[in-house]
Design a protein around this motif. Structure first.
Motif, PDB file in Angstrom:
ATOM      1  N   ALA A  57       0.898  -1.141  -0.031  1.00  0.00           N
ATOM      2  CA  ALA A  57      -0.033  -0.038  -0.195  1.00  0.00           C
ATOM      3  C   ALA A  57       0.899   1.204  -0.002  1.00  0.00           C
ATOM      4  CB  ALA A  57      -0.918  -0.005   1.155  1.00  0.00           C
ATOM      5  N   THR A  58       2.085   1.356   0.827  1.00  0.00           N
ATOM      6  CA  THR A  58       2.741   2.485   0.745  1.00  0.00           C
ATOM      7  C   THR A  58       3.469   2.689  -0.571  1.00  0.00           C
ATOM      8  OG1 THR A  58       3.355   2.031   3.022  1.00  0.00           O
ATOM      9  CG2 THR A  58       4.726   3.408   2.057  1.00  0.00           C
ATOM     10  N   ALA A  59       3.786   1.482  -1.079  1.00  0.00           N
ATOM     11  CA  ALA A  59       4.435   1.721  -2.578  1.00  0.00           C
ATOM     12  C   ALA A  59       3.478   2.170  -3.613  1.00  0.00           C
ATOM     13  CB  ALA A  59       4.779   0.285  -3.108  1.00  0.00           C
ATOM     14  N   ILE A  60       2.153   1.679  -3.647  1.00  0.00           N
ATOM     15  CA  ILE A  60       1.317   2.497  -4.461  1.00  0.00           C
ATOM     16  C   ILE A  60       0.819   3.796  -4.036  1.00  0.00           C
ATOM     17  CG2 ILE A  60      -1.222   2.254  -4.792  1.00  0.00           C
ATOM     18  CD1 ILE A  60      -1.091  -0.812  -4.400  1.00  0.00           C
ATOM     19  N   GLU A  61       1.031   4.157  -2.763  1.00  0.00           N
ATOM     20  CA  GLU A  61       0.759   5.558  -2.434  1.00  0.00           C
ATOM     21  C   GLU A  61       2.026   6.390  -3.058  1.00  0.00           C
ATOM     22  OE1 GLU A  61       0.495   5.353   1.838  1.00  0.00           O
ATOM     23  OE2 GLU A  61      -1.515   4.757   1.744  1.00  0.00           O
ATOM     24  N   TYR A  62       3.223   6.071  -2.997  1.00  0.00           N
ATOM     25  CA  TYR A  62       4.312   6.796  -3.337  1.00  0.00           C
ATOM     26  C   TYR A  62       4.172   6.870  -5.074  1.00  0.00           C
ATOM     27  CZ  TYR A  62       6.871   7.137   0.959  1.00  0.00           C
ATOM     28  OH  TYR A  62       7.243   7.321   2.360  1.00  0.00           O
ATOM     29  N   GLY A  63       3.708   5.826  -5.699  1.00  0.00           N
ATOM     30  CA  GLY A  63       3.532   5.684  -7.022  1.00  0.00           C
ATOM     31  C   GLY A  63       2.494   6.838  -7.593  1.00  0.00           C
ATOM     32  N   ILE A  77       2.690  14.401  -9.364  1.00  0.00           N
ATOM     33  CA  ILE A  77       3.904  15.472  -9.640  1.00  0.00           C
ATOM     34  C   ILE A  77       4.030  15.419 -11.124  1.00  0.00           C
ATOM     35  CG2 ILE A  77       6.262  15.705  -9.106  1.00  0.00           C
ATOM     36  CD1 ILE A  77       5.553  14.789  -6.182  1.00  0.00           C
ATOM     37  N   ALA A  78       4.176  14.341 -11.741  1.00  0.00           N
ATOM     38  CA  ALA A  78       4.448  14.066 -13.143  1.00  0.00           C
ATOM     39  C   ALA A  78       3.635  14.940 -13.864  1.00  0.00           C
ATOM     40  CB  ALA A  78       4.694  12.681 -13.687  1.00  0.00           C
ATOM     41  N   VAL A  79       2.378  14.578 -13.568  1.00  0.00           N
ATOM     42  CA  VAL A  79       1.170  15.386 -14.463  1.00  0.00           C
ATOM     43  C   VAL A  79       1.063  16.865 -14.058  1.00  0.00           C
ATOM     44  CG1 VAL A  79      -1.242  15.817 -14.276  1.00  0.00           C
ATOM     45  CG2 VAL A  79      -0.420  13.483 -14.331  1.00  0.00           C
ATOM     46  N   ALA A  80       1.588  17.567 -12.979  1.00  0.00           N
ATOM     47  CA  ALA A  80       1.784  18.902 -12.791  1.00  0.00           C
ATOM     48  C   ALA A  80       2.821  19.424 -13.468  1.00  0.00           C
ATOM     49  CB  ALA A  80       2.017  19.042 -11.169  1.00  0.00           C
ATOM     50  N   ILE A  81       4.303  18.701 -13.457  1.00  0.00           N
ATOM     51  CA  ILE A  81       5.309  19.203 -14.313  1.00  0.00           C
ATOM     52  C   ILE A  81       4.969  19.412 -15.727  1.00  0.00           C
ATOM     53  CG2 ILE A  81       7.554  18.428 -14.846  1.00  0.00           C
ATOM     54  CD1 ILE A  81       7.939  17.542 -12.014  1.00  0.00           C
ATOM     55  N   ILE A  82       4.276  18.255 -16.256  1.00  0.00           N
ATOM     56  CA  ILE A  82       3.848  18.205 -17.561  1.00  0.00           C
ATOM     57  C   ILE A  82       2.950  19.341 -17.843  1.00  0.00           C
ATOM     58  CG2 ILE A  82       2.843  16.853 -19.439  1.00  0.00           C
ATOM     59  CD1 ILE A  82       3.878  14.411 -18.326  1.00  0.00           C
ATOM     60  N   GLY A  83       1.952  19.575 -17.138  1.00  0.00           N
ATOM     61  CA  GLY A  83       1.143  20.692 -17.398  1.00  0.00           C
ATOM     62  C   GLY A  83       1.824  22.054 -17.155  1.00  0.00           C
ATOM     63  N   GLY A  84       2.665  22.385 -16.388  1.00  0.00           N
ATOM     64  CA  GLY A  84       3.446  23.562 -16.117  1.00  0.00           C
ATOM     65  C   GLY A  84       4.444  23.694 -17.441  1.00  0.00           C
ATOM     66  N   ALA A  85       5.210  22.621 -17.765  1.00  0.00           N
ATOM     67  CA  ALA A  85       5.797  22.763 -18.902  1.00  0.00           C
ATOM     68  C   ALA A  85       5.262  23.268 -20.084  1.00  0.00           C
ATOM     69  CB  ALA A  85       6.569  21.544 -19.056  1.00  0.00           C
ATOM     70  N   THR A  86       4.191  22.480 -20.395  1.00  0.00           N
ATOM     71  CA  THR A  86       3.149  22.780 -21.432  1.00  0.00           C
ATOM     72  C   THR A  86       2.934  24.390 -21.551  1.00  0.00           C
ATOM     73  OG1 THR A  86       2.258  20.637 -21.645  1.00  0.00           O
ATOM     74  CG2 THR A  86       1.274  22.336 -22.869  1.00  0.00           C
ATOM     75  N   ALA A  87       2.268  24.709 -20.555  1.00  0.00           N
ATOM     76  CA  ALA A  87       1.894  26.307 -20.418  1.00  0.00           C
ATOM     77  C   ALA A  87       3.002  27.070 -20.642  1.00  0.00           C
ATOM     78  CB  ALA A  87       1.261  26.455 -18.983  1.00  0.00           C
ATOM     79  N   LEU A  88       4.261  26.855 -19.724  1.00  0.00           N
ATOM     80  CA  LEU A  88       5.104  27.658 -20.010  1.00  0.00           C
ATOM     81  C   LEU A  88       5.938  27.726 -21.493  1.00  0.00           C
ATOM     82  CD1 LEU A  88       7.250  29.427 -18.411  1.00  0.00           C
ATOM     83  CD2 LEU A  88       8.735  27.339 -18.146  1.00  0.00           C
ATOM     84  N   GLY A  89       5.888  26.653 -22.050  1.00  0.00           N
ATOM     85  CA  GLY A  89       6.410  26.294 -23.350  1.00  0.00           C
ATOM     86  C   GLY A  89       5.518  27.197 -24.354  1.00  0.00           C
ATOM     87  N   LYS A  90       4.297  27.193 -24.222  1.00  0.00           N
ATOM     88  CA  LYS A  90       3.350  27.988 -25.083  1.00  0.00           C
ATOM     89  C   LYS A  90       3.662  29.516 -24.958  1.00  0.00           C
ATOM     90  CE  LYS A  90      -1.235  28.978 -26.430  1.00  0.00           C
ATOM     91  NZ  LYS A  90      -0.710  29.917 -27.457  1.00  0.00           N
TER      92      LYS A  90
END
Length: 53
Positions: free
Chosen positions: A12-18, A24-37
């Motif tokens: 369960a702990t491993a799943i939570e970390y995943g 975090i990856a989704v947030a980074i991708i969203g931020g990079a997309t907005a910043l890139g535009k």
């Protein structure tokens, strides 16, 4: 053995970390997309100004 399996929370702990890593990856991708535009728009404006000069 079955009781020990039910008490084991390492999976369960491993799943939570995943899930946290995925969010975090989704947030980074969203931020990079907005910043890139935004950066692309700035460079496009500079290119347009240089073409007019």
């Amino acid at each position: 053995m079955f009781a020990r399996f039910l008490k084991d929370e390492s999976g369960a702990t491993a799943i939570e970390y995943g899930l946290i890593a995925a969010l975090i990856a989704v947030a980074i991708i969203g931020g990079a997309t907005a910043l890139g535009k935004s950066v692309n728009d700035k460079f496009q404006g500079v290119a347009t100004e240089m073409d007019g000069a």
